[in-house]
Design an enzyme around this catalytic site. Structure first.
Site: not given
Ligand code: MRU
Length: 347
Positions: A249, A49, A197, A238, A90
């Site tokens: 996530k 995010a 990830q 997010d 997104r």
């Molecule tokens: O789909 P992504 O990889 O962008 O999802 C990321 C996450 O869900 C993280 O936990 C969130 O963005 C916080 S990152 C500091």
């Protein structure tokens, strides 16, 4: 020091570390149009995010350069239209819209004699967001330390480190800071299906920083909590609704339920830019759905019979009742969250 930079502004182009090729290859891509920036966010060249918020801000810097106009009014209109395009990349992470809104507000508030001066204002605003993000992450890391005991075994989901931000990271940054302070911590990293990830990015980061870690499949957390004493879970977010419900996530909600069942504290590292007070609860948060291919294939290999129905929500909502604390840059918040979030954001 972090041995890589997820996002860099070269003065003319936006240089992104292509996170899709990690951990095998360190490839960078240089973008010179806001359309390419939106595509890079959508395709997850850059993700996380805070990182996509700052990336989108530099998308507006590129839009300002692309607009061949000497009129301040026309340039402002071009920025509005580019922001609309970037915002759609997104939908779940509010940091994206937050960063764009902040950029547009500064563009509108600037009293500028020329379009070129406005371009400079825009660039300075993006640089400011960039620098602020690093500072905020370190503040979150510092706030989290009272919750991370020496010797802690910690479960982490997805990637929330320097790759997901400009630098340092939020939840993973807190684990990294504990290690840097000499605490003997061990991180158990959910691999984070379907895009992995945790396995590919969080393990890559913790290996680089020398933080002890073990990768687990997402469904191993219950067994782990029962069989080894896990001290806490920490994840990123997010978007956080006014009542403290957390979008993060996919799989975060499952982890939170398992944590509650085992009386393991469940912490959410939450920059205030992720808080959306316009939404009363998490039910109102839009959840991005991504391509079935992310589930049906691993690399080029199909693992699901052709034609099988697939549902691929990229995020889920963890109700506030499962969250032990929100760790913000301005302090650790315990439930009930709403009055504390409102107070902090009013300051
Ligand atoms: O789909 P992504 O990889 O962008 O999802 C990321 C996450 O869900 C993280 O936990 C969130 O963005 C916080 S990152 C500091």
């Amino acid at each position: 020091m972090t041995p890589f930079r997820s996002i860099e502004w070269t003065g003319k182009a936006l240089r992104l570390l292509d996170q899709r090729s990690l951990p095998h290859q360190t490839l960078y891509t240089e973008l010179t149009t806001y359309q390419a920036v939106a595509a890079a966010i959508q395709d997850m060249v850059v993700r996380g995010a805070p990182a996509i918020g700052v990336t989108a801000a530099f998308g507006l810097v590129l839009a300002a350069r692309q607009a061949e106009t000497a009129s301040v009014a026309d340039l402002r209109a071009e920025l509005q239209s580019a922001a609309k395009h970037l915002r759609q990349a997104r939908p779940t992470a509010v940091n994206l819209a937050w960063a764009l809104n902040r950029m547009l507000q500064q563009a509108d508030a600037a009293i500028t004699p020329s379009a070129d001066k406005l371009r400079q204002v825009i660039e300075a605003a993006a640089q400011q967001l960039y620098a602020e993000d690093i500072k905020i992450n370190r503040q979150i890391g510092a706030q989290a330390q009272s919750l991370i005991p020496d010797g802690a075994k910690i479960i982490h989901h997805c990637n929330t480190g320097a790759l997901a931000t400009v630098d340092y990271g939020t939840a993973l940054g807190a684990i990294r800071m504990a290690h840097e302070q000499g605490k003997q911590v061990h991180a158990f990293l959910d691999e984070t299906r379907p895009r992995l990830q945790g396995a590919s990015l969080s393990a890559y980061e913790l290996q680089a920083y020398g933080v002890p870690h073990t990768v687990i499949v997402d469904s191993a957390s219950g067994y782990l909590m029962r069989s080894r004493s896990i001290d806490l879970c920490i994840v990123g977010c997010d978007r956080v609704a006014a009542n403290g419900d957390v979008a993060n996530k996919i799989g975060t909600y499952n982890l939170a339920i398992v944590a509650k069942a085992h009386q393991v504290p469940f912490y959410v590292a939450c920059p205030l830019s992720a808080v959306d007070l316009t939404l009363a609860s998490g039910d109102q948060i839009e959840i991005e759905e991504r391509s079935p291919q992310e589930i049906t294939h691993i690399g080029d290999r199909a693992i699901v019979p052709a034609g099988t129905a697939v549902f691929n929500p990229a995020f889920d909502i963890t109700p506030a009742a499962y969250v032990s604390a929100l760790i913000t840059e301005k302090g650790v918040l315990l439930p009930p969250f709403e009055p504390k979030l409102r107070r902090l954001l009013d300051e």
